[in-house]
Design an enzyme around this catalytic site. Structure first.
Site, mmCIF file in Angstrom:
data_model
loop_
_atom_site.group_PDB
_atom_site.id
_atom_site.type_symbol
_atom_site.label_atom_id
_atom_site.label_comp_id
_atom_site.label_asym_id
_atom_site.label_seq_id
_atom_site.Cartn_x
_atom_site.Cartn_y
_atom_site.Cartn_z
ATOM 1 N N LYS A 143 28.016 3.257 20.666
ATOM 2 C CA LYS A 143 28.816 3.657 19.507
ATOM 3 C C LYS A 143 28.387 2.778 18.332
ATOM 4 O O LYS A 143 28.674 1.586 18.305
ATOM 5 C CB LYS A 143 30.310 3.504 19.797
ATOM 6 C CG LYS A 143 31.181 4.139 18.744
ATOM 7 C CD LYS A 143 32.611 4.267 19.223
ATOM 8 C CE LYS A 143 33.443 5.115 18.284
ATOM 9 N NZ LYS A 143 33.570 4.562 16.951
ATOM 10 N N ARG A 164 31.956 12.096 6.098
ATOM 11 C CA ARG A 164 32.990 12.709 6.926
ATOM 12 C C ARG A 164 34.250 13.031 6.112
ATOM 13 O O ARG A 164 34.906 14.032 6.349
ATOM 14 C CB ARG A 164 33.312 11.740 8.061
ATOM 15 C CG ARG A 164 34.374 12.238 8.934
ATOM 16 C CD ARG A 164 34.515 11.390 10.169
ATOM 17 N NE ARG A 164 35.784 11.681 10.779
ATOM 18 C CZ ARG A 164 36.456 10.834 11.512
ATOM 19 N NH1 ARG A 164 35.982 9.645 11.737
ATOM 20 N NH2 ARG A 164 37.603 11.181 12.031
ATOM 21 N N ASP A 201 3.937 1.516 -1.149
ATOM 22 C CA ASP A 201 4.556 1.681 -2.470
ATOM 23 C C ASP A 201 3.559 2.225 -3.491
ATOM 24 O O ASP A 201 3.918 2.983 -4.395
ATOM 25 C CB ASP A 201 5.136 0.346 -2.963
ATOM 26 C CG ASP A 201 6.362 -0.039 -2.164
ATOM 27 O OD1 ASP A 201 6.917 0.846 -1.482
ATOM 28 O OD2 ASP A 201 6.753 -1.222 -2.197
ATOM 29 N N GLU A 231 0.845 -1.208 0.000
ATOM 30 C CA GLU A 231 0.000 0.000 0.000
ATOM 31 C C GLU A 231 0.875 1.251 0.000
ATOM 32 O O GLU A 231 0.583 2.227 -0.678
ATOM 33 C CB GLU A 231 -0.907 0.009 1.229
ATOM 34 C CG GLU A 231 -2.102 -0.919 1.091
ATOM 35 C CD GLU A 231 -2.866 -1.014 2.403
ATOM 36 O OE1 GLU A 231 -3.901 -0.346 2.527
ATOM 37 O OE2 GLU A 231 -2.390 -1.744 3.296
HETATM 38 S S1 IVH Z 1 29.754 11.684 18.683
HETATM 39 C C1 IVH Z 1 33.195 14.890 18.491
HETATM 40 N N1 IVH Z 1 28.196 9.610 19.069
HETATM 41 O O1 IVH Z 1 32.332 7.476 16.032
HETATM 42 C C2 IVH Z 1 32.476 13.614 18.622
HETATM 43 N N2 IVH Z 1 29.916 9.432 17.425
HETATM 44 O O2 IVH Z 1 35.260 8.176 16.549
HETATM 45 C C3 IVH Z 1 31.400 13.433 17.641
HETATM 46 N N3 IVH Z 1 29.973 7.277 16.277
HETATM 47 O O3 IVH Z 1 32.893 9.922 13.596
HETATM 48 C C4 IVH Z 1 30.940 12.054 17.489
HETATM 49 N N4 IVH Z 1 28.264 6.361 17.328
HETATM 50 O O4 IVH Z 1 31.068 8.211 13.160
HETATM 51 C C5 IVH Z 1 29.245 10.107 18.382
HETATM 52 N N5 IVH Z 1 26.738 7.856 19.528
HETATM 53 C C6 IVH Z 1 27.765 8.353 18.820
HETATM 54 C C7 IVH Z 1 28.442 7.605 17.834
HETATM 55 C C8 IVH Z 1 29.523 8.191 17.164
HETATM 56 C C9 IVH Z 1 29.198 6.185 16.397
HETATM 57 C C10 IVH Z 1 31.122 7.407 15.339
HETATM 58 C C11 IVH Z 1 31.070 8.637 14.488
HETATM 59 C C12 IVH Z 1 32.322 9.390 14.749
HETATM 60 C C13 IVH Z 1 33.199 8.339 15.344
HETATM 61 C C14 IVH Z 1 34.163 8.980 16.320
#
Ligand code: IVH
Length: 344
Positions: free
Chosen positions: A116, A137, A38, A36
């Site tokens: 993370k 990035r 789509d 639906e």
């Molecule tokens: S904060 C200045 N929060 O980890 C810090 N980063 O090593 C800004 N990442 O480039 C990043 N989960 O790609 C932040 N909950 C999270 C994250 C996260 C993954 C990655 C992100 C960043 C790298 C930093």
């Protein structure tokens, strides 16, 4: 159909689709079946084709892709995209907390803890409520403009209507391929005798750099947002910023938590060590960030990393493997190539 009627119909369909998207990604609620959904998109697409002058560049039909980008343009980040210091040791985490306490003259402070996410960092630029640019990035200073591919990620708002929305702001987050999607794609690829994707992270990164956004759309990437940047946003803490992102319709992982001190951070780390495996995305640690923005400014940065945040990595798990005597190589697009003949 006349243009006026088409305009109304386009608007109604757009609102309906955006609402369904929002319910799906923010509330985990499906009011219609995939078919639906789509069908609604298809109707909108047909109308936009019949009345191209009414098509909005941020229409939800952009979610299905269709743009080919041969070479990605480069854009400079307004705020550098830094990485985080990281540690595997509780002792070093305690030391980090000691430095924070000392730097703040032992005043009161709190952390926000998040997982993370193991994906690809993305910067989303909004102007007048519209997503105008999405940039990887890159080297932290400059990245690739991957807007058309990012528009296919359904949890990323293309257009936000909200009172007091700043004229311009930036949202950062992690694009990822949900494990379920990764498994589905690989099952299909195996059936078709195609090379398998190596892991969700590489697949996400390769997918974001694909030239054909309609293939990206089929991969169903997702994005967790964790940072809001801009001038005069009227925000004092990371917790407030996170709540604002949620209110504006961004997908924020519900796993974040404010922790009053490092002991609570340790409890969070322990709490998620096993539980994280039930999340839709791979995670490899916990990020702790000082909650208060003024305190963050006081601590500042070293040459490469903030002094107000750190990542605590869980010890890597060893996975039981069967040696098959095959060589693999991960290509630029996240594809796993098999170089020697073998029986899988
Ligand atoms: S904060 C200045 N929060 O980890 C810090 N980063 O090593 C800004 N990442 O480039 C990043 N989960 O790609 C932040 N909950 C999270 C994250 C996260 C993954 C990655 C992100 C960043 C790298 C930093």
């Amino acid at each position: 159909m006349e243009a006026a009627a088409a305009r109304e119909k386009i608007q109604a369909l757009t609102e309906k689709i955006e609402e369904l998207n929002h319910l799906y990604y923010q509330n985990n609620e499906s009011r219609v079946s995939d078919q639906e959904f789509d069908l609604l998109l298809k109707r909108l697409q047909q109308l936009e084709e019949a009345f191209p002058e009414l098509a909005d560049p941020n229409s939800p039909t952009q979610r299905v892709g269709g743009t080919i980008t041969k070479n990605f343009a480069q854009a400079t980040h307004q705020y550098r995209m830094l990485s985080l210091g990281n540690t595997y040791s509780p002792g070093e985490l305690q030391d980090f907390d000691g430095r924070v306490a000392k730097g703040l003259g032992h005043r009161d402070y709190a952390y926000c803890c998040e997982l993370k996410f193991d994906g690809v960092a993305i910067s989303l630029i909004y102007e007048q409520g519209r997503l105008v640019r999405a940039v990887t990035r890159g080297d932290g200073t400059q990245g690739d403009v991957v807007t058309e591919n990012v528009k296919t990620i359904r949890s990323i708002p293309l257009y936000i209507e909200h009172p007091d929305l700043p004229e311009r702001f930036e949202v950062r987050g992690e694009v990822f391929l949900p494990r379920k999607e990764f498994d589905r794609i690989n099952a299909e690829r195996q059936k078709a005798g195609e090379p398998l994707l190596a892991n969700p992270r590489n697949a996400a990164s390769g997918t974001l750099k694909m030239q054909d956004s309609s293939i990206v759309a089929k991969r169903r990437l997702d994005c967790y947002c964790y940072q809001l940047l801009g001038e005069n946003l009227g925000l004092d803490t990371h917790e407030e910023a996170t709540q604002r992102l949620e209110a504006w319709g961004f997908h924020v992982s519900p796993t974040y938590k404010k922790c009053a001190d490092i002991q609570e951070v340790f409890a969070y780390i322990e709490e998620w060590e096993e539980k994280r495996h039930s999340l839709p995305v791979d995670t490899d640690g916990v990020v702790l960030k000082l909650n208060d923005f003024t305190q963050r400014e006081e601590l500042g940065f070293t040459a490469k990393i903030p002094r107000w945040a750190i990542a605590y990595k869980y010890a890597a798990e060893s996975m039981p493997t069967r040696l098959l005597g095959i060589q693999y190589q991960v290509g630029r697009t996240g594809l796993l190539r098999r170089w020697h003949n073998s029986k899988l």
